[in-house]
Design a protein around this motif. Structure first.
Motif, mmCIF file in Angstrom:
data_model
loop_
_atom_site.group_PDB
_atom_site.id
_atom_site.type_symbol
_atom_site.label_atom_id
_atom_site.label_comp_id
_atom_site.label_asym_id
_atom_site.label_seq_id
_atom_site.Cartn_x
_atom_site.Cartn_y
_atom_site.Cartn_z
ATOM 1 N N CYS A 106 0.826 -1.208 0.000
ATOM 2 C CA CYS A 106 0.000 0.000 0.000
ATOM 3 C C CYS A 106 0.860 1.258 0.000
ATOM 4 C CB CYS A 106 -0.934 -0.006 1.207
ATOM 5 S SG CYS A 106 -1.921 1.509 1.385
ATOM 6 N N PHE A 107 1.823 1.329 0.911
ATOM 7 C CA PHE A 107 2.546 2.573 1.133
ATOM 8 C C PHE A 107 3.903 2.651 0.440
ATOM 9 C CE2 PHE A 107 -0.373 2.283 4.760
ATOM 10 C CZ PHE A 107 -0.998 3.519 4.654
ATOM 11 N N ALA A 108 4.414 1.550 -0.099
ATOM 12 C CA ALA A 108 5.696 1.587 -0.811
ATOM 13 C C ALA A 108 5.526 1.236 -2.277
ATOM 14 C CB ALA A 108 6.699 0.640 -0.152
ATOM 15 N N ARG A 109 4.310 1.354 -2.770
ATOM 16 C CA ARG A 109 4.008 0.981 -4.148
ATOM 17 C C ARG A 109 4.752 1.853 -5.159
ATOM 18 N NH1 ARG A 109 2.450 -3.610 -6.637
ATOM 19 N NH2 ARG A 109 1.106 -3.227 -8.400
ATOM 20 N N GLY A 110 5.126 3.069 -4.740
ATOM 21 C CA GLY A 110 5.853 3.954 -5.648
ATOM 22 C C GLY A 110 7.157 3.351 -6.119
ATOM 23 N N PHE A 111 7.855 2.624 -5.236
ATOM 24 C CA PHE A 111 9.105 1.968 -5.635
ATOM 25 C C PHE A 111 8.826 0.796 -6.562
ATOM 26 C CE2 PHE A 111 10.873 3.920 -1.696
ATOM 27 C CZ PHE A 111 11.942 4.568 -2.287
ATOM 28 N N SER A 170 13.398 15.234 -0.752
ATOM 29 C CA SER A 170 13.985 13.898 -0.838
ATOM 30 C C SER A 170 13.340 13.078 -1.959
ATOM 31 C CB SER A 170 13.798 13.169 0.498
ATOM 32 O OG SER A 170 14.051 11.789 0.372
ATOM 33 N N THR A 171 14.182 12.445 -2.771
ATOM 34 C CA THR A 171 13.646 11.606 -3.851
ATOM 35 C C THR A 171 12.896 10.405 -3.277
ATOM 36 O OG1 THR A 171 15.780 10.431 -3.963
ATOM 37 C CG2 THR A 171 15.421 12.247 -5.520
ATOM 38 N N ILE A 172 13.319 9.926 -2.106
ATOM 39 C CA ILE A 172 12.652 8.779 -1.493
ATOM 40 C C ILE A 172 11.218 9.124 -1.126
ATOM 41 C CG2 ILE A 172 12.615 7.282 0.547
ATOM 42 C CD1 ILE A 172 15.649 7.312 0.507
ATOM 43 N N ILE A 173 11.020 10.287 -0.500
ATOM 44 C CA ILE A 173 9.672 10.718 -0.127
ATOM 45 C C ILE A 173 8.815 10.915 -1.371
ATOM 46 C CG2 ILE A 173 8.320 12.577 0.909
ATOM 47 C CD1 ILE A 173 9.679 10.810 2.942
ATOM 48 N N GLN A 174 9.397 11.482 -2.413
ATOM 49 C CA GLN A 174 8.636 11.735 -3.632
ATOM 50 C C GLN A 174 8.233 10.443 -4.334
ATOM 51 O OE1 GLN A 174 9.744 15.293 -6.113
ATOM 52 N NE2 GLN A 174 11.624 15.175 -4.906
ATOM 53 N N VAL A 175 9.165 9.480 -4.377
ATOM 54 C CA VAL A 175 8.835 8.203 -5.016
ATOM 55 C C VAL A 175 7.798 7.454 -4.183
ATOM 56 C CG1 VAL A 175 9.730 5.949 -5.708
ATOM 57 C CG2 VAL A 175 11.048 8.012 -6.195
ATOM 58 N N LEU A 176 7.976 7.436 -2.862
ATOM 59 C CA LEU A 176 6.978 6.807 -1.990
ATOM 60 C C LEU A 176 5.601 7.443 -2.188
ATOM 61 C CD1 LEU A 176 8.837 6.340 1.428
ATOM 62 C CD2 LEU A 176 7.871 4.529 0.015
ATOM 63 N N GLY A 177 5.597 8.749 -2.331
ATOM 64 C CA GLY A 177 4.326 9.461 -2.462
ATOM 65 C C GLY A 177 3.734 9.470 -3.856
ATOM 66 N N ILE A 233 11.355 -4.692 5.661
ATOM 67 C CA ILE A 233 12.075 -5.590 4.752
ATOM 68 C C ILE A 233 11.464 -5.552 3.352
ATOM 69 C CG2 ILE A 233 12.608 -8.001 4.227
ATOM 70 C CD1 ILE A 233 12.926 -8.490 7.198
ATOM 71 N N PHE A 234 10.150 -5.662 3.262
ATOM 72 C CA PHE A 234 9.510 -5.614 1.942
ATOM 73 C C PHE A 234 9.756 -4.263 1.274
ATOM 74 C CE2 PHE A 234 6.683 -9.157 3.447
ATOM 75 C CZ PHE A 234 6.975 -10.035 2.412
ATOM 76 N N THR A 235 9.695 -3.184 2.047
ATOM 77 C CA THR A 235 9.970 -1.858 1.490
ATOM 78 C C THR A 235 11.402 -1.781 0.997
ATOM 79 O OG1 THR A 235 8.355 -0.835 2.989
ATOM 80 C CG2 THR A 235 9.989 0.615 1.984
ATOM 81 N N GLY A 236 12.339 -2.365 1.759
ATOM 82 C CA GLY A 236 13.734 -2.388 1.329
ATOM 83 C C GLY A 236 13.929 -3.144 0.031
ATOM 84 N N ILE A 237 13.222 -4.269 -0.122
ATOM 85 C CA ILE A 237 13.339 -5.040 -1.370
ATOM 86 C C ILE A 237 12.737 -4.259 -2.533
ATOM 87 C CG2 ILE A 237 12.726 -7.179 -2.544
ATOM 88 C CD1 ILE A 237 12.637 -8.552 0.165
ATOM 89 N N PHE A 238 11.594 -3.594 -2.300
ATOM 90 C CA PHE A 238 11.026 -2.723 -3.330
ATOM 91 C C PHE A 238 12.030 -1.642 -3.729
ATOM 92 C CE2 PHE A 238 6.542 -3.780 -1.723
ATOM 93 C CZ PHE A 238 6.271 -4.588 -2.811
ATOM 94 N N MET A 239 12.727 -1.090 -2.733
ATOM 95 C CA MET A 239 13.710 -0.043 -3.001
ATOM 96 C C MET A 239 14.880 -0.581 -3.809
ATOM 97 S SD MET A 239 15.603 2.439 -0.226
ATOM 98 C CE MET A 239 14.018 2.933 0.461
ATOM 99 N N LEU A 240 15.341 -1.791 -3.476
ATOM 100 C CA LEU A 240 16.432 -2.404 -4.239
ATOM 101 C C LEU A 240 16.016 -2.653 -5.688
ATOM 102 C CD1 LEU A 240 17.844 -5.010 -1.682
ATOM 103 C CD2 LEU A 240 18.897 -2.860 -2.399
ATOM 104 N N ALA A 241 14.771 -3.104 -5.864
ATOM 105 C CA ALA A 241 14.266 -3.325 -7.226
ATOM 106 C C ALA A 241 14.232 -2.017 -8.004
ATOM 107 C CB ALA A 241 12.872 -3.948 -7.161
ATOM 108 N N PRO A 257 21.416 -0.559 4.253
ATOM 109 C CA PRO A 257 22.137 -0.713 2.987
ATOM 110 C C PRO A 257 21.256 -0.434 1.773
ATOM 111 C CG PRO A 257 21.725 -2.860 3.999
ATOM 112 C CD PRO A 257 21.393 -1.821 5.020
ATOM 113 N N CYS A 258 19.954 -0.659 1.900
ATOM 114 C CA CYS A 258 19.038 -0.363 0.790
ATOM 115 C C CYS A 258 19.027 1.135 0.502
ATOM 116 C CB CYS A 258 17.628 -0.851 1.108
ATOM 117 S SG CYS A 258 17.492 -2.631 1.373
ATOM 118 N N LEU A 259 18.979 1.945 1.575
ATOM 119 C CA LEU A 259 19.022 3.400 1.414
ATOM 120 C C LEU A 259 20.339 3.839 0.794
ATOM 121 C CD1 LEU A 259 17.480 4.441 4.850
ATOM 122 C CD2 LEU A 259 16.419 4.749 2.607
#
Length: 262
Positions: A76-81, A102-109, A156-164, A245-247
């Motif tokens: 739901c909340f990390a779908r942007g990645f 922050s690009t992270i906040i923008q991508v998440l949002g 963890i799932f958010t981190g994997i989304f971020m790595l992808a 490490p994902c960040l």
């Protein structure tokens, strides 16, 4: 400031999705029934065999509920990645880079899927069902551990989304490889990891620490620990550490990004 912007993104996208209420509720109901086949299959599996490696149905159902709750929240909340390859492919990430945020906040949002709350609601029902059928002597620390399990799973799932998403800075074709760890990790982590071969258990404990979310703290809650119980209780913190490490890799990817020039 960044969190305030993030919650504004949440509110705006929630209002936009609620403009089509019928579609929203149909999608939510559909998401509610998606895991139904999985929990039904789990039930019939244990109905046939009784237990697996010393775990009964309701113990595994508790593990199942935690992982699927974490997955639903992160979806739901990390779908942007998860949809980041579209931003890169269309050159829209350039627009995010020129903004003083922050690009992270923008991508998440950039994307939320509130219909995933249907899946979350079913996982909560499974959690309540499992707990009500288990003889657990609850303490404050066990309740905190359960909360940490879900929170750590989300991280963890958010981190994997971020790595992808980070892979998309070099190739948007390789993003499907990450689904092996997202979907595959979810499917494997819905069972206690000691039912698998040792190399699988080690990989999903020391590399992608799903074992620190479901298996180790679950043993603490069910009073199955061997040795220092505190280590089992705090093991979900390894999942929180996984995001670091994902960040870092995300920052490296942003620095290596080459604009589309459009």
């Amino acid at each position: 400031m960044e969190l305030r912007i993030y919650f504004k993104y949440v509110l705006i996208l929630f209002k936009s999705q609620m403009q089509y209420r019928s579609s929203f509720w149909l999608l939510t109901v559909g998401q509610f029934f998606i895991p139904f086949a999985m929990i039904a299959g789990l039930y019939f599996l244990f109905e046939r065999f009784g237990e697996i490696k010393g775990w009964d149905f309701f113990e595994v159902a508790l593990c199942f509920a935690v992982i699927h709750m974490a997955f639903a929240i992160s979806e739901c909340f990390a779908r942007g990645f998860d949809t980041f390859s579209t931003l890169v492919g269309k050159g829209e990430f350039d627009r995010l880079l020129v903004r003083p945020r922050s690009t992270i906040i923008q991508v998440l949002g950039s994307k939320f899927e509130f219909s995933k709350f249907g899946r979350l609601f079913q996982s909560i029902l499974v959690l309540i069902w499992a707990i009500s059928n288990l003889s657990i002597v609850w303490t404050v620390m066990k309740a905190v551990t359960l909360l940490l399990m879900v929170t750590s799973g989300v991280v963890i799932f958010t981190g994997i989304f971020m790595l992808a998403a980070t892979m998309c800075f070099w190739t948007i074709q390789g993003v499907e490889v990450a689904n092996i760890f997202i979907d595959g990790g979810r499917e494997m982590a819905q069972y206690p990891l000691n039912i698998y071969q040792k190399w699988v258990t080690h990989f999903f404990t020391f590399v992608i620490p799903f074992g620190c979310v479901n298996y180790l703290p679950l043993m603490y809650i069910l009073d199955k620990t061997e040795g220092n119980a505190v280590l089992y209780m705090i093991s979900p913190l390894a999942g929180v550490a996984f995001i670091l490490p994902c960040l870092r890799l995300w920052q490296i990817g942003v620095r290596h990004y080459r604009s589309t020039g459009s």
